[in-house]
Design a protein around this motif. Structure first.
Motif, PDB file in Angstrom:
ATOM      1  N   ASP A  26      40.688  35.809  45.882  1.00 15.81           N
ATOM      2  CA  ASP A  26      41.755  36.101  46.784  1.00 15.81           C
ATOM      3  C   ASP A  26      42.992  35.116  45.927  1.00 15.81           C
ATOM      4  N   PRO A  27      43.537  35.742  44.832  1.00 21.41           N
ATOM      5  CA  PRO A  27      44.648  34.722  44.322  1.00 21.41           C
ATOM      6  C   PRO A  27      45.641  34.608  45.326  1.00 21.41           C
ATOM      7  N   ASP A  28      46.312  35.597  45.929  1.00 21.30           N
ATOM      8  CA  ASP A  28      47.285  35.302  46.997  1.00 21.30           C
ATOM      9  C   ASP A  28      47.058  34.303  48.022  1.00 21.30           C
ATOM     10  N   LYS A  29      45.766  34.136  48.463  1.00 24.14           N
ATOM     11  CA  LYS A  29      45.441  33.298  49.492  1.00 24.14           C
ATOM     12  C   LYS A  29      45.389  31.947  48.881  1.00 24.14           C
ATOM     13  N   HIS A  30      44.971  31.805  47.741  1.00 24.79           N
ATOM     14  CA  HIS A  30      44.954  30.653  46.821  1.00 24.79           C
ATOM     15  C   HIS A  30      46.102  29.945  46.743  1.00 24.79           C
ATOM     16  N   PHE A  31      47.178  30.917  46.616  1.00 22.27           N
ATOM     17  CA  PHE A  31      48.277  30.442  46.219  1.00 22.27           C
ATOM     18  C   PHE A  31      48.961  29.877  47.613  1.00 22.27           C
ATOM     19  N   GLN A  32      48.665  30.604  48.482  1.00 20.09           N
ATOM     20  CA  GLN A  32      49.378  30.449  49.962  1.00 20.09           C
ATOM     21  C   GLN A  32      48.820  28.947  50.419  1.00 20.09           C
TER      22      GLN A  32
END
Length: 316
Positions: free
Chosen positions: A89-95
């Motif tokens: 989950d790239p977005d979760k990683h970013f967050q």
């Protein structure tokens, strides 16, 4: 030693070598405290610990909290950018990176987003397209946190500068650390406003490297070790300008009074300063260190700029 104050902007304290581990083999005890005491004695008064992945950035923040003079970065190194997709989950990683950076800012410890950028010498670890995608994404971290950027550019000057220029409005300032590029690469970087160039032992290996460093204005430069890597070796062109040395012993014969042979450490940033002074024909090393110190404060410690300048001028 003349009175110098230095900030080492790149130390990889999360690396196993500072825990006494070399290629998976335990050679000596963890010795960050000993390494730090040598650095402080050499005139280093702050160190930025490099984060190169989410997990490493967490560890860098933990290390930074052990001493008031340690700070750190939060970001993902170009060779590790696959971790965004591999997390599922790239977005979760970013967050997670964003919340770690915000936590570190509240603690007064996180001073930059990075280490991020492009590395086309090591595309076997991460393909260029993924590197570019997540390099660009990390400008969102800088924008959201209002932090400067700690950048990595290796064999990728054109793509790197294009991405930086495109995102110039999203970060305050940056440093292209561990610079080893050509004079042309250097000019490209210097044409970007508020971009500084980080110089270490790898920047000072060859006569060509020294020629490039000679052309970097001291007002746009910072110094670093990138330890435990990038030490100045006897075979390097810059060695002839080195004045300060420390006794060393092989890792197998570890002695805390000595530096470990072939392991770079922050006290040796003093040698980087000496080589820059030597190759530029600057006799006043103390004045040079003041300029580099103020450059570094301007980008990473703006709240301290006036007091740093005042105390330096007062000769403390």
């Amino acid at each position: 030693m003349a009175t110098v104050r230095m900030i080492d902007i790149a130390v990889n304290f999360t690396d196993g070598m500072f825990k006494g581990l070399y290629n998976g083999k335990q050679c000596h005890v963890s010795d960050i405290a000993t390494v730090l005491s040598r650095a402080w004695a050499a005139g280093v008064d702050r160190i930025i610990v490099t984060g190169g992945s989410l997990e490493e950035s967490k560890e860098a923040l933990t290390i930074a909290q052990t001493d008031a003079r340690l700070f750190c970065t939060v970001g993902v190194h170009p060779t590790r950018c696959k971790e965004f997709d591999e997390s599922g989950d790239p977005d979760k990683h970013f967050q997670a990176l964003l919340s770690l950076a915000k936590e570190g800012i509240q603690k007064g410890k996180v001073v930059a987003i990075g280490e991020c950028g492009l590395d086309y010498d090591r595309v076997q670890f991460c393909p260029p397209e993924i590197q570019k995608k997540y390099f660009e994404k990390q400008f969102e971290l800088a924008h959201a946190t209002k932090l400067p950027m700690f950048l990595h550019m290796r064999a990728a000057a054109q793509d790197f500068c294009e991405i930086v220029e495109r995102n110039r409005g999203r970060f305050t300032a940056g440093v292209a650390h561990s610079f080893t590029g050509s004079a042309d690469d250097c000019d490209k970087l210097l044409s970007i406003s508020n971009m500084y160039i980080g110089v270490n032992g790898c920047s000072l290996k060859t006569t060509e490297n020294l020629d490039v460093v000679r052309g970097i204005p001291v007002e746009r430069m910072m110094i670093e070790t990138d330890s435990p890597y990038c030490g100045i070796k006897n075979s390097h062109a810059g060695i002839k300008f080195v004045k300060s040395t420390w006794p060393s012993k092989k890792k197998e014969k570890y002695d805390q009074e000595c530096i470990v042979k072939d392991r770079n450490e922050p006290c040796l940033v003093r040698q980087v300063l000496e080589v820059i002074a030597g190759c530029k024909g600057i006799s006043d090393v103390s004045q040079l260190s003041m300029t580099l110190y103020q450059n570094t404060c301007r980008v990473f410690f703006p709240q301290d700029l006036d007091s740093a300048a005042d105390s330096l001028l007062a000769g403390h």
